[in-house]
Design an enzyme around this catalytic site. Structure first.
Site, PDB file in Angstrom:
ATOM      1  CG  ASP A   1      -1.881   1.138   1.283  1.00 51.08           C
ATOM      2  OD1 ASP A   1      -1.665   2.142   0.564  1.00 51.08           O
ATOM      3  OD2 ASP A   1      -2.872   1.055   2.027  1.00 51.08           O
TER       4      ASP A   1
ATOM      5  CB  SER B   1      -2.092  12.222 -15.320  1.00 54.85           C
ATOM      6  OG  SER B   1      -3.241  12.457 -16.100  1.00 54.85           O
TER       7      SER B   1
ATOM      8  CE1 TYR C   1      -5.320  10.459 -11.484  1.00 55.15           C
ATOM      9  CE2 TYR C   1      -5.763  12.031 -13.249  1.00 55.15           C
ATOM     10  CZ  TYR C   1      -5.196  10.846 -12.815  1.00 55.15           C
ATOM     11  OH  TYR C   1      -4.513  10.046 -13.694  1.00 55.15           O
TER      12      TYR C   1
ATOM     13  CE  LYS D   1      -1.711  10.375 -11.307  1.00 58.49           C
ATOM     14  NZ  LYS D   1      -0.730   9.284 -11.148  1.00 58.49           N
TER      15      LYS D   1
END
Length: 271
Positions: free
Chosen positions: A62, A147, A160, A164
């Site tokens: 993890d 990304s 997100y 990124k």
């Protein structure tokens, strides 16, 4: 015919049981690397490691848990004596996990922190412990999967996009730090855009409408097609190999030309 570009190298890949991570693991194995794949899905990880073959080991990890990074690195050193390549691939969007709205007005602080814990804390920990092990080898490469969302704003995916973007910047910091310390470790980030991975499946669906939806998505891509996981894996393979030995601190976009100048205007909800 494969060239064994990673012969005698030991590589660790996070989030490696599906999608881009799995494709990277497969490509690395084909090019001669000993591959350590990690994930939180143990049953899938064990099965996939058997599929790759004898030069592959699965370990539970993890990425947001520091103690697990310490254990994984200790196991890698114990079993193989070194680590040459680290691919920090594990990440979440917040959508598939059911964290609720992800826009900057309605997202909860809890969901914001959960996305960053995996996407940014995981990268930080990976680089931290990766450096400590890789620096003891002759050469090494760290590749962080960011990304396209780390280079532009995403109205419906605030956490997100933010996480990124942090990956992109931290990659440059790691690259400069390794140069400063005299470590022969390169660090680069990869920025995929529309890549056909399990993340897209809920949006695409199945049946006759699937191809229609695919075509709709492709319309906004200059090359008029979506990317495949192998497209990302090939780029990562390049950054892991000696072919990129003079490249560090870069951001490599894999987006079919989307960042070359196309302008995507957010759709108004009141129209």
């Amino acid at each position: 015919m494969f060239q064994e570009r990673l012969k005698d190298q030991v590589a660790l890949i996070t989030g490696a049981t599906q999608g881009i991570g799995a494709e990277i693991a497969t490509a690395f194995s084909r090019e001669g690397a000993t591959v350590v794949i990690t994930d939180v899905n143990d049953s899938k990880g064990v099965s996939f490691a058997k599929e790759i073959g004898k030069n592959c080991l699965y370990l539970h990890l993890d990425v947001k848990e520091e103690s697990e990074w310490q254990q994984v690195m200790a196991t890698v050193v114990e079993k193989f004596g070194k680590l040459n390549i680290l691919v920090n691939n594990a990440g979440i969007t917040g959508f598939q996990e059911g964290f609720g709205p992800q826009d900057p007005e309605n997202a909860s602080l809890d969901s914001w922190r959960k996305v960053h814990a995996v996407n940014m804390d995981g990268i930080f920990l990976g680089c931290k412990y990766g450096i400590q092990v890789i620096k003891n080898t002759e050469k090494g490469s760290i590749i962080n999967i960011s990304s396209r969302s780390g280079l532009i704003g995403i109205p419906e995916a605030a956490a997100y996009a933010s996480s990124k973007a942090a990956v992109r910047n931290h990659t440059k910091t790691v690259a400069l730090y390794c140069c400063q310390q005299g470590y022969n470790i390169r660090c680069n980030s990869v920025h995929p855009a529309v890549i056909l991975t399990p993340m897209w499946e809920p949006m695409l669906g199945s049946g006759p409408e699937r191809e229609v939806r695919m075509a709709e998505i492709a319309k906004d891509i200059p090359m008029q097609k979506v990317g495949m996981p192998i497209d990302v894996a090939n780029a990562v393979l390049f950054l892991a190999s000696d072919e990129s030995k003079y490249i560090t601190g870069i951001e490599l976009s894999i987006d079919g030309g989307m960042l070359a100048g196309i302008c995507n205007t957010p759709k108004r909800n009141d129209v």
